[in-house]
Each structure stands twice: as C-alpha cells, then as structure tokens.
Enzyme design. Structure first.
Site, PDB file in Angstrom:
ATOM      1  N   LYS A  30      -1.098   0.212  22.367  1.00  0.00           N
ATOM      2  CA  LYS A  30      -0.981  -0.393  23.677  1.00  0.00           C
ATOM      3  C   LYS A  30      -1.746   0.445  24.731  1.00  0.00           C
ATOM      4  CE  LYS A  30       3.246  -2.958  22.540  1.00  0.00           C
ATOM      5  NZ  LYS A  30       4.709  -3.078  22.638  1.00  0.00           N
ATOM      6  N   LYS A  33       3.644   1.068  -4.682  1.00  0.00           N
ATOM      7  CA  LYS A  33       4.557   0.385  -6.002  1.00  0.00           C
ATOM      8  C   LYS A  33       4.038   0.234  -7.226  1.00  0.00           C
ATOM      9  CE  LYS A  33       5.342  -3.041  -2.975  1.00  0.00           C
ATOM     10  NZ  LYS A  33       4.710  -2.695  -1.723  1.00  0.00           N
ATOM     11  N   SER A  59       9.329  -6.380  23.741  1.00  0.00           N
ATOM     12  CA  SER A  59       8.720  -5.178  24.712  1.00  0.00           C
ATOM     13  C   SER A  59       8.031  -5.526  25.992  1.00  0.00           C
ATOM     14  CB  SER A  59       7.750  -4.697  23.725  1.00  0.00           C
ATOM     15  OG  SER A  59       6.493  -5.474  23.420  1.00  0.00           O
ATOM     16  N   GLY A 118       0.732  -1.240   0.036  1.00  0.00           N
ATOM     17  CA  GLY A 118      -0.048   0.010   0.041  1.00  0.00           C
ATOM     18  C   GLY A 118       0.795   1.248  -0.080  1.00  0.00           C
TER      19      GLY A 118
END
Length: 682
Positions: free
Chosen positions: A599, A109, A556, A106
C-alpha cells in the site's frame, strides 16, 4: 485373493527365481543416512565465519557464488523451514501414518510428500498379477508376488504359449497339406480341398486364443523400484485413481479380449507399500473420496469399469492390495468440501498439520535460503550460478514477501520463480554469473498479474486525473487497498451528508462485502458518538470510488471512512497529498491491517508524499529503496492522531481532536497496539 509367493503348480520355483532382498535391493549400509537424519538438521555445506554478524544477509557464509554450496542428495534434506511439518512427516513415516497438510500454495507440501517416500521403512515391495478366471471370466483372479517375480512369471507363460502355438501351427500345416493332397490327387476336388483347408486354419486359430488367455496381466510392476513408490494422484479422474477396465466392443464370437487383459491399475494400487499424494483433495468428487476411504480402511480395493455404459462395468477383479500411506493436501478451503468420513480416517490413523507461511529470520535460516538458491540453480540445470550479492537480494525479497518484521517467506515456489527469471536474464546476456542487477531486473519482469493491473490502473488514473494529489478537499480521502497478495492501489473514499426523508442512516456504496460493511457500521458508531449535531434526520453517504468488479473486502479502510465522514460533517477539508490505511475499533483505536508495504509503495507510485499506517504495522514496513525517499510514513494509534495529521486548519482541527479524545476516553499517545497482527487487507 491369494498372497502366496507361488500359487501356480505349473510354475516351479526355478522359473521365477529366488526371493530378492527387501525392497528389491540390498539393505542400507552403516554409512547411509537414516530416517533420524531429518532435513531441518542438515547444515549448509559451505565455509561459515567463526563469528557471525546478526545483520549479515548470508548468515556468515563466506562464498563468492552458489557454486561453493553443496546441494544435498536426499530430497528431505532440501526442505527449507517447516520444522513442525517435517517432524510430523518423520513420525508418520516411521509408523506408516496418514498425513493431511493444509497451507498456502508453494509452501512445500508436495516436496514433503515426495520426501516421505524416501523416509518410509524398507519393506518388501510386491508385483500384482491378474489371471483369467475359467469359472467366471468377469471376475479375474489376483495374485501378489515379491517385486521382480512378476516379469519372470509372465515371460514363463509367454514362452509356454509360444511352444504350444508352434506345435499347433506344425500340426495345422500337416493336416492342411494332407487335405489338399487328398482333394487334388485322389478326389480331384481342388475347390473343396481349399475350402476344407480354410476351415481347418480358422479352427486352429480360434482354438489358439484360449491358450493366449492363460497369459497373466502384470498389473503392478516394481521390478526396478528402489524406494517406496510415490504416486501423485492430484486431479486424477476416477479411472486413474481407482483403476479401470477398458471397453471391448467385441463381446461375442470369440473375438473379445480376455477381461483380465483389459484391467488397468489405479494410483491407489500403484502406491501399494508407498505414498499416495493427492493435492487439492477437495476437488475429488464425493464418490471417489468414498472409494478412497474404503481403500484406506480395508487395505485392498477391487478394480471395475468406471463407466456404467462400458463393457468393463461387468468386470470386477478380486481385491487388489492398496496398503499405502495417504498424504492429502490443500488450502484452507480444502477442508470445507472434503468428505468428513475421509478426513476422519486420516485424522484417526494419522496427523493433521498446518504449513507455516513464514519463518523467523535467523543467520542459520539465511544460510539455508542461500542453499535454496543453489538448489534451484542445480534443479534447473541451465542457470548461471548466483553471486553472493545476488543471493543477498533474493533473501531481502524473502523478507519483503513475508510481510512481517524479522521473518522470511516460506512460499518458496514463487521465490524460486524469481530465481529462475533472474537466471534466464543472465543466461540471455551470456553472463558468467547471475548478479544482483539481474535479480533487480527480474523483480520487474516477474510481476504478478495483480501488480501489472495495479500499475496499469495507476497510469490510467493519471491520464484521467482521478487522483487528487494536492490541496485540501472536504469529505474526500485517499484510501489504500491491495489487489491479490502483492500489489497495492490508491482507493479514494468520498462522503456526503444530506437531509433525510426519514430516520437518518449510513449508506455505503462500492460493492462492499460482509467484513467491509461491518467496518462501516463500526465507524458509524464513532461518528454518532462524536458529532455534536443531531444526525438522526441526516443521511451519511459513503462512496468507494472505482473499486472495480471485485468490490471491497476487509476492514482496512475504516480510518479512511471515518476521516471522510467527519470531514463532511464538520466541513473541514482533508489533505489530498496524504493516503491512509488502518482498521478502527468502536472506541477509536487504530488496529493493524495487512499489505502495508504494498500500500505504501502504491501511494508513492501515485505521487503522494505522506501515508498513515497503524503503529502496530510499523515493524512490517519493508518498502523498496527507491520509494524510501519519496514518501513519509506516519504511524498512528488512535483516530484523533489521524485527524490531527489529515485535517486542514489549526483551530478547527484542534477543537475536533480534543472533542474526540474526550468522548472516546483515549489520550493521545504514541504507544502501538499490542498483540498479534490480524491482517485484513482490503
């Protein structure tokens, strides 16, 4: 193979017409845009304020709706962002070089590849004809002529064949009439006459097939092509890419279709003098990639049957021109399964370019994003125009999806989906314009599958009371993770310390992947250095609760694991109204991670009041307005700061924090980690 304009002596020049101008049309006039007018330099054609406020979401555009923004005609002028890629495409088009574009889906290209066909220098296009070979029927002859002459040659051959057939038919009926008359009047054997007439009829029909075989097959027809051809061969099977020869079950008795009539062109032949675009290049099988490499190298490629069981496998034409510009595209994994020799051909005769995911947020770029909304409205053709406030909301969403402060996302296909959903909502209400409220509704309706799953997961956890949102619990911490690319969930982590039956070890469960396992090992180094107790005879168990089938990836959850284990070792409880995310160095520094915005929103949806994030990610936080009042964001730079916020009890907590600071040699400060972010979402 012959490249002459007329190799058939039976066809004089008067039959095929005079040569046409280059590319089948007149040369461009002085006012027509040239290749040097690159799309990135094209300004938005709308009224702009003399003095532009840096905080103006429209970049100074003074408009009421997208109806006031003019959409450029050329595709290259509609490309948003990707300055480096556009510069490469412009240079490649000038010199007819191959290009490989690698980047996220998206990001433009395919649009750049299609625009490249508009940028290619004007050349004389060609038609390709395939002729019957009287010496070897399985080796048809190939002939190229200027664009437009192919149809004339075929029509001339058809007209000549019709005249021959008319003469044969006239002669056949005369002979049949004579035979029938003789058998009826003179010989008196009517039945014998009918049989003789039938034999004569079949003989003439059988003989006429040889004349039909002389009509050539127009393989590539560029008569009506006004620009360089563009062929999208993404996901094409071998026959569609390389050409094929149809199977003919009748291979004897004169019933067969001539081999040259069964030849079908491939995308590589249709793209001659133009652009061949192949997205997800690694999905082509190795054999097709090898043949594609040959076509690029030689500039011509013979057509043969692709199925070894077909009668077409016996047919092989003379070489057919394949002078195309190759534009290969794909994600980062495309380079892994791509034939190295094919990549070497592209790199040796062209360019490789990486497509940017984001671009700097400037007033000029915001104006182009407003034009992007206008382009999507014009392209769809059914959406109401967007108001200025609706455009502003789309630009805010572009900021949010970028995940970086001061940047806008370049994954414009997904953003275009938001524009279309908002327009559909407005159209369903018969609204004159698409408003900001419609865009806000579209955000909810156009949620990704991952977002819907995450929301459903949160609701189910509420039903079963899995998340602890209040009080203090030892060895339990609310971690944060991301699902997909645009949704977050709360992921509890629990730790327990038990006597060991042998040498002590750290045991982590929850389908941890390689990076997550390494992160746990880094955390264990801090724990061993931190703890006053001898843990050589103790096992540290770490559990990632209800991670699902996908497991845990990334680092994380490092500060979450460290906090849970330290809490279990020291017997100090952790605040359950708090969630956290962050990577951790072996010296205790909190490092940046990815997906912080999603998050934080997940923690707010779950009902938590506070969330700890790395200080380096503070600039990346762009949560929705509805969550800003629900949750407090606490940036930290060191594990000692995490413990200071998360643990219960002042005397015990202060002792732990002081001890950890002394051991790691890090002073508690508010400075953020410098350097570029290296997101590693869980």
């Amino acid at each position: 193979m012959s490249n002459e304009t007329n190799t058939d002596d039976s066809l004089p020049d008067e039959e095929v017409g005079e040569p046409r101008p280059e590319n089948g049309h007149e040369p461009p006039g002085d006012d027509e845009p040239t290749i040097d007018d690159l799309g990135s330099d094209v300004e938005v054609n709308a009224e702009v304020a003399d003095e532009v406020d840096e905080d103006d979401l429209l970049g100074g555009l003074q408009i009421d709706s997208t109806a006031e923004i003019e959409v450029p005609d050329r595709l290259v002028d509609q490309v948003i962002g990707q300055e480096h890629a556009r510069d490469v495409v412009m240079k490649a088009a000038k010199q007819r070089r191959h290009v490989m574009m690698i980047g996220s889906p998206g990001t433009g290209k395919s649009m750049l590849a299609k625009a490249m066909s508009e940028l290619l220098p004007k050349e004389e296009l060609q038609d390709v004809l395939v002729y019957h070979n009287p010496d070897d029927g399985n080796n048809p002859k190939v002939r190229t002529v200027p664009a437009g002459k192919g149809e004339q040659i075929v029509e001339a051959h058809k007209e000549e064949a019709r005249k021959r057939n008319q003469m044969r038919s006239f002669l056949m009926w005369i002979i049949i009439a004579v035979v029938l008359g003789y058998s009826l009047i003179i010989a008196g054997q009517i039945l014998l006459g009918i049989l003789a007439a039938g034999v004569i009829y079949l003989a003439f029909r059988y003989g006429s097939r040889g004349g039909d075989a002389m009509i050539p097959n127009l393989l590539v027809n560029n008569a009506d092509t006004q620009t360089a051809p563009f062929e999208d061969a993404t996901g094409a099977h071998a026959g569609a890419l390389l050409g094929d020869v149809r199977h003919d079950p009748f291979q004897s008795g004169g019933m067969e279709t001539p081999s040259h009539d069964r030849v079908e062109p491939g995308a590589i032949h249709q793209a001659n003098k133009g652009v061949l675009f192949v997205d997800e290049i690694n999905t082509l099988d190795i054999r097709s990639q090898q043949h594609l490499m040959t076509a690029i190298q030689e500039g011509e490629f013979s057509i043969t049957g692709q199925s070894e069981r077909s009668s077409g496998a016996m047919v092989q034409t003379e070489p057919v021109p394949t002078d195309f510009v190759m534009v290969a595209a794909g994600n980062l994994d495309a380079m892994e399964n791509m034939h190295p020799a094919l990549r070497s051909r592209i790199k040796g005769y062209g360019y490789e370019v990486y497509m940017d995911d984001t671009i700097e947020d400037t007033p000029e770029m915001r104006r182009k994003y407003a034009r992007f909304v206008a382009q999507e409205v014009a392209k769809d053709g059914r959406l109401p125009d967007f108001t200025a406030t609706a455009i502003e909301e789309v630009i805010l969403e572009a900021r949010r999806r970028a995940g970086r402060k001061g940047h806008l996302t370049l994954e414009l296909r997904n953003l275009g989906g938001l524009v279309r959903v908002a327009g559909d909502i407005a159209r369903g209400e018969d609204a004159a314009n698409t408003t900001r409220q419609h865009v806000l509704q579209a955000k909810g309706r156009s949620r990704s599958i991952e977002q819907q799953l995450a929301d459903d997961y949160i609701e189910r956890r509420k039903d079963y009371d899995i998340t602890v949102g209040e009080g203090f619990v030892t060895g339990r911490v609310n971690g944060l993770a991301v699902m997909g690319e645009d949704s977050g969930i709360v992921l509890p982590v629990m730790a327990e310390v038990t006597p060991s039956q042998g040498p002590g070890e750290v045991i982590a469960t929850g389908q941890l992947k390689e990076m997550a396992e390494e992160a746990v090992q880094n955390v264990s180094a801090i724990i061993k250095k931190f703890s006053d107790e001898d843990i050589s005879q103790q096992d540290v168990h770490i559990q990632f609760v209800q991670v699902g089938e996908g497991g845990v990836d990334g680092d994380s959850a490092s500060i979450t694991v460290a906090t849970a284990v330290i809490s279990a070792l020291e017997g100090v409880a952790v605040d359950q109204n708090l969630a956290m995310t962050g990577s951790l160095s072996v010296r205790g520094d909190v490092l940046p991670v990815g997906g912080v915005t999603h998050k934080i929103e997940a923690a707010a949806k779950t009902g938590l009041d506070r969330v700890i994030i790395p200080a380096a990610n503070e600039q990346d936080v762009m949560i929705e307005d509805e969550y800003k009042e629900q949750i407090e964001v606490i940036p930290v730079s060191h594990i000692s700061e995490v413990l200071d916020v998360a643990l219960e009890g002042e005397p015990e907590k202060d002792g732990l924090v002081d001890r950890l600071k002394n051991i790691t040699g890090q002073a508690l400060n508010k400075q953020s980690v410098k350097g570029p972010s290296s997101p590693s979402p869980q």
